[in-house]
Structure formats: C-alpha cells, structure tokens
Design a protein around this motif. Structure first.
Motif: not given
Length: 525
Positions: A211-224
């Motif tokens: 929920k909180f804005k912080q460092r996180q992976p970029s939006p994507r699909d097809g990951s695992s």
C-alpha cells in the motif's frame, strides 16, 4: 571342361555373391563403427535429473497457459490455450502413483467455463481457481472452488476487496493464503501492475500488501514468485518494451520490497518472461521462459538464498548448433580417390558455383579497372572463339544441373525413408490435434521406435552426412517414464511441486503448443 550347374545351385551362388558385395559389407562395417559414436553422443544428451512421463491411452490436446495442482497422488489440470482451438474448459486428473499414467476427464454439471492464464491451488481437500482469460481480450477476477470429495464446483461471492481483472499475473500459495503479483489490468485501466495481493481462503477476503509508496519492482506481467519462510521472491517479467532479469524480495512481516543485487561471481540469468520459479529447501529453481521473439529457453538455474548467488545447472541449448558426426564412409576414403572438382574461370562460372552471387560495388569497380587493358587487348581473340566457348559453357552448366538434381533426389529419398512406418502401426500415431500438432506428434513418435530400428535409421545419411538426431535417440525406459529425457525450450508451461519433484506440463514454442509431462528430481540439483 565346361559343365552346366543346376538352376537352384546357380541361384545359391548369386545369393552368396550378393551377401559379400562391397556395398553391403561397407554398410555393415559402418554400422559397427557407428555404434560407439552414437552411444557416446546419446549418453552426453541424457540428463538424469529429468524424466518424461509416458502417457497411456489418448493424450490431452496440446496447450499453453494452463494450471495444474497436486492433491495426494492426483495431478489436476484445468483449461489452457491453443492457437487453433482457442481457450479450453476441460478438467482432468492423473494418478502420479499409478503404474500407468492415464488422463481421466472430470465432468461436472456446473463448471467455471473457458480459462487460460489462471491459477489453481489446493487447500483443505478443495481446488481454488482464480481469474484468467475467458475470451478474446476479456478477463475475470472470479474465484471458484472444487470440492474434491463431493466432486462439484462452486463460485465464491465477490466483495469490494477483490482486485480488478488481471491478465498474465503470477501466483503462489502458502498455508491458507494465495498471493498474486503484477499482471496487466484490463477493462478501463489498461496498464501493467506491480501490486501484490493476498487472498485468505477461509475469509474470502483480498488484501493489498504494498500500500505504501516505496522502492518496489516496476510494473510488469509474465513474472514468477515463490515464498521461502517469510520472504516472497519475484523474478523477471516484461512491460511491453523490455524483459527483466531482476530479483526482488518482499518481507511478509514488514510489508516492504528489497532489491537483491547480483554478485560478480554469480551466473547472471538471461532476461525472460513466462518462466517458472519454485522453492526447494534453501534455493530458488528457475526454468525456461522466453528471452526474445522466437527465442524460448530450456536452461535451469538455482539461486542460493543463503549465499545470494545464482548458479547455472543446465545452460540454454535452444540456440546451440546440434552436434553432428561426420560420415564414416566418407572419412575412410583416401584423398587420392576423390574426384577433381571442375573449375571455371570467373567469367564463365555458373552463378550457383560462385563464392558470392552479389558482389560489392567496390570489388566490381576495382576488377573492371584492373582488367580493362586485358579485355581491350584480347577482345578480338574472345570474339573469334565465342561459338566454341558457348558450347563448352552450356555443356558444363547442364552437367552441373543434372548432377545437382540427382543429389537432391537422393537426399529426399533418404529423408523420406527416415519416417517410413508400417501400415499396421500408423493408427497408433493418430491424434485429435490440428495439422501442425499432428505433424509434431508424428515426428516424435515415429522417431522413437524400438532401439534396433533407431540404430538402423541412424546409419542413413541426410545431406551426405550421418547425424545424431534428437528424434532417434534410444532412451532408457523405466516403468512409466523415460529416464534422462529433458523438456525442450518453452514458455507458458505449468509447474507444481510433488514431494521432492517438480512436475511440468505443456507450454509452447513458436506458437506450437505441447502436451508432454515431465518430472524434475529436485534432490539431484
């Protein structure tokens, strides 16, 4: 004194002479010399970690983006996609502990309907199916539950906690919770996602964790994603412009993402999407996926969680040139017996025999400038002998063309002979797939008959050389598996963990779907 032999005796003499003919003796000698080379190459290609399950009876229709789950000894499969048939809604199970692997179709009065790119997991004697694609560009966020004992489907009531319909998300399960990450939001949003949700099977409630804005992976699909202890790991994926090979860790106790840098001593995995990622003991196991257009992967890597480094178990071989063995017949010939190749001058040589059909402008320009004086001095001589040269050139070209046609006919005959099947055995190779899938199935089945037949076919020549083909390998068969055979490159496959084994089904490569089933022994990694 000349005496007449009886007719039967003359026939016997002919038979004896034919058995000792140089051609047949050379073929027999070649077979015995070829056996050790063939055996060595086959042993090198075997992988003791992998097994292919031998399906008895009618196999499933090849498919990709299906979902599988294990309950006790039964493997359950739902849905999937094939380019010809579209999105499927069939439901099957297979007993992994039986002596023969047979797919059993499960029919229910009420079913979730067509699904692909969905998830299927087991909890408390029930199968839980979430989301997926139901038709062209139409996705859903519905949740269904299948009671394994009562054998019926039921739909969960949706509430405000449900996320928007997602396409190509990744998921995993731990205890009584389902986790999903990423994907592509359909309907009115139409953007990639980097949201992480968890679903409680008992409460029928979804919670957004990041929920909180912080460092996180970029939006994507097809990951695992996969979970080890209280940490969720995410690898790879794509965003429509590029594919990733980054590894992230989400602390389930602190609800925060941490990027994991790759050490210099570590093997760096290739960027990919559509791969599989599971956890075994203290390591992540990564297999397959697609790196680029028409470049699916078959590599196997592990990530040591304690050491924080990647290790390559099997390198990608999808773009590696197949190993070929030189023809033994040709190698035994002495150089003195080789025919001399006919050489033509640069001006009268046929286009097909020149080193380069289209020469560069610089080469043509320098050639004309350097030889201008030569042609000016001898122009009259060439013109006077024009008729003689034309006859020689035409004869040479016709001879080369006829020889090439004969060689092409021999190559075609040898290739067709590789796939000869007795008429009584042709019905066993029939399948209910489309034309492309039938062709692939026939190549695999016809190319893997009895071992003695494989050896005979292995001595045939293709394009003038004897080769080791992956379709004529004599594998060591187990009770209901083929030991040592590993899956080819693919993406969109479905995996699940059964005891100390990873079960892999289907997937596709270059839009050609598979219906094969493999087992990876995790204790050997």
């Amino acid at each position: 004194m000349h005496t007449k032999k009886p007719q039967q005796q003359r026939k016997n003499d002919l038979i004896d002479l034919s058995q000792l003919s140089p051609h047949l003796s050379q073929v027999q000698e070649t077979q015995y010399k070829y056996i050790p080379l063939m055996t060595k190459e086959i042993q090198d290609q075997l992988d003791s970690k992998w097994q292919e399950c031998k399906i008895q009876g009618k196999n499933l229709t090849p498919r990709t983006n299906s979902a599988i789950a294990i309950h006790n000894n039964d493997l359950y499969l739902y849905g999937g996609y094939q380019q010809i048939q579209g999105i499927m809604q069939d439901f099957y199970k297979l007993n992994m502990g039986a002596e023969s692997f047979i797919w059993q179709n499960i029919k229910c009065d009420y079913e979730p309907g067509p699904r692909c790119r969905h998830s299927l997991y087991v909890y408390n004697n029930c199968l839980y199916l979430f989301g997926g694609q139901i038709s062209d560009s139409v996705y859903t966020n519905e949740m269904f539950v299948y009671d394994i004992n009562q054998r019926f489907w039921k739909k969960f009531d949706q509430n405000d906690s449900y996320p928007q319909p997602l396409d190509n998300y990744c998921s995993t399960v731990q205890n009584d919770k389902l986790y999903i990450f990423g994907g592509f939001y359909s309907t009115d949003i139409c953007k990639h996602s980097n949201d992480l949700y968890t679903f409680n099977f008992n409460l029928n409630n979804w919670i957004k964790l990041n929920k909180f804005k912080q460092r996180q992976p970029s939006p994507r699909d097809g990951s695992s994603i996969a979970i080890h202890n209280q940490n969720l790991y995410m690898f790879g994926g794509k965003n429509g412009f590029e594919r990733f090979n980054d590894l992230w860790q989400f602390d389930l106790s602190k609800y925060e993402w941490n990027f994991i840098p790759i050490l210099c001593s570590s093997d760096i995995p290739m960027s990919r999407s559509g791969h599989s990622l599971i956890v075994h003991e203290n390591q992540l196991i990564l297999f397959g996926g697609i790196h680029d257009i028409t470049w699916e992967l078959d590599d196997l890597l592990t990530y040591q969680i304690n050491k924080k480094e990647w290790k390559t178990i099997n390198q990608d071989s999808s773009r590696r040139k197949e190993f070929e063995l030189p023809s033994l017949c040709k190698s035994n010939k002495s150089p003195q017996n080789k025919k001399r190749s006919v050489k033509f001058t640069s001006m009268i040589r046929p286009f097909s025999l020149r080193k380069s059909v289209c020469q560069s402008l610089n080469k043509v320009r320098s050639f004309t400038q350097s030889k201008q004086s030569y042609f000016s001095n001898y122009q009259n001589v060439v013109l006077t002998q024009d008729q003689k040269n034309n006859s020689v050139v035409n004869t040479s070209i016709n001879h080369v063309q006829e020889r090439r046609k004969l060689e092409n006919l021999k190559k075609k005959a040898a290739m067709l002979k590789l796939f000869d099947v007795e008429s009584s055995k042709r019905t066993s190779f029939q399948d209910d797939c489309n034309v492309t899938e039938k062709l692939r199935t026939s190549l695999i089945l016809i190319g893997n008959p009895k071992q003695d037949l494989k050896l005979t076919k292995g001595t045939l020549t293709e394009f003038g050389q004897q080769i080791i083909s992956k379709f004529i390998q004599p594998f060591f068969d187990g009770r209901n598996v083929i030991n040592g055979k590993k899956p080819c490159a693919r993406d969109g496959h479905a995996v699940t963990v059964f005891e100390n084994q990873m079960v892999l089904f289907g997937g596709d490569r270059h839009t050609m779907s598979f219906n094969d089933l493999y087992i990876l022994n995790l204790t050997l990694i």
